[in-house]
Design a protein around this motif. Structure first.
Motif, mmCIF file in Angstrom:
data_model
loop_
_atom_site.group_PDB
_atom_site.id
_atom_site.type_symbol
_atom_site.label_atom_id
_atom_site.label_comp_id
_atom_site.label_asym_id
_atom_site.label_seq_id
_atom_site.Cartn_x
_atom_site.Cartn_y
_atom_site.Cartn_z
ATOM 1 N N TRP A 72 0.830 -1.201 0.000
ATOM 2 C CA TRP A 72 0.000 0.000 0.000
ATOM 3 C C TRP A 72 0.858 1.241 0.000
ATOM 4 O O TRP A 72 1.748 1.380 0.829
ATOM 5 N N VAL A 75 -0.101 5.293 4.340
ATOM 6 C CA VAL A 75 -0.621 4.569 5.499
ATOM 7 C C VAL A 75 -2.143 4.618 5.623
ATOM 8 O O VAL A 75 -2.696 4.054 6.562
ATOM 9 N N PRO A 78 -3.942 0.899 5.653
ATOM 10 C CA PRO A 78 -3.797 0.141 6.905
ATOM 11 C C PRO A 78 -4.439 0.819 8.115
ATOM 12 O O PRO A 78 -5.040 0.146 8.958
ATOM 13 N N ILE A 79 -4.354 2.154 8.189
ATOM 14 C CA ILE A 79 -4.953 2.848 9.342
ATOM 15 C C ILE A 79 -6.474 2.756 9.288
ATOM 16 O O ILE A 79 -7.117 2.470 10.297
#
Length: 144
Positions: A72, A75, A78-79
């Motif tokens: 990815w 971030v 994922p966050i």
């Protein structure tokens, strides 16, 4: 679009649709149906939300695996996935037991004072919806 991105996108929007349909449509509408009493509505709600929560755990697990295995940029993905999954975990571990305790009492004929757990659950549903929209958008943006 990578396989991980396609999986996360599909599961995110299926999960989002399920939450919208059940939490924001079915749940409040069932109590407006003729002949549905509070105990009947609670009984139906417990079954429906148990099913929803099982499906949510499956989607969350699959999303987590796809996010961990994927690549990815930045971030955001994922966050956002972490926020959605953490929100579900809080609902299941911290809020759902209080709702179950309250509905058990009502089903046993003990109305008692209203619980604020329902409002807390709804607040977490709103957070989860926002996180899922963020996640879906982040994956789609990163795939372009």
């Amino acid at each position: 679009m990578s396989t991980s991105a396609a999986v996360v996108t599909a599961l995110t929007f299926v999960w989002l649709g399920m939450v919208f349909a059940i939490s924001f449509l079915e749940a409040p509408l069932k109590f407006r149906a003729p002949g549905v009493t509070l105990p009947i509505g609670l009984g139906i709600g417990r079954l429906v939300f148990r099913g929803l929560n099982v499906a949510e755990v499956v989607w969350a697990t699959a999303i987590l695996v796809a996010v961990v295995l994927g690549s990815w940029p930045g971030v955001a993905t994922p966050i956002a996935a972490g926020v959605a999954i953490a929100t579900l975990a809080i609902q299941l571990v911290a809020v759902r037991p209080a709702l179950t305790k309250r509905s058990d009492a009502v089903l046993a004929g003990h109305e008692g004072p209203r619980s604020s757990a329902h409002l807390v659950y709804v607040a977490f549903e709103v957070i989860k919806v926002a996180a899922l929209i963020w996640l879906g958008a982040a994956v789609l943006v990163s795939a372009t």
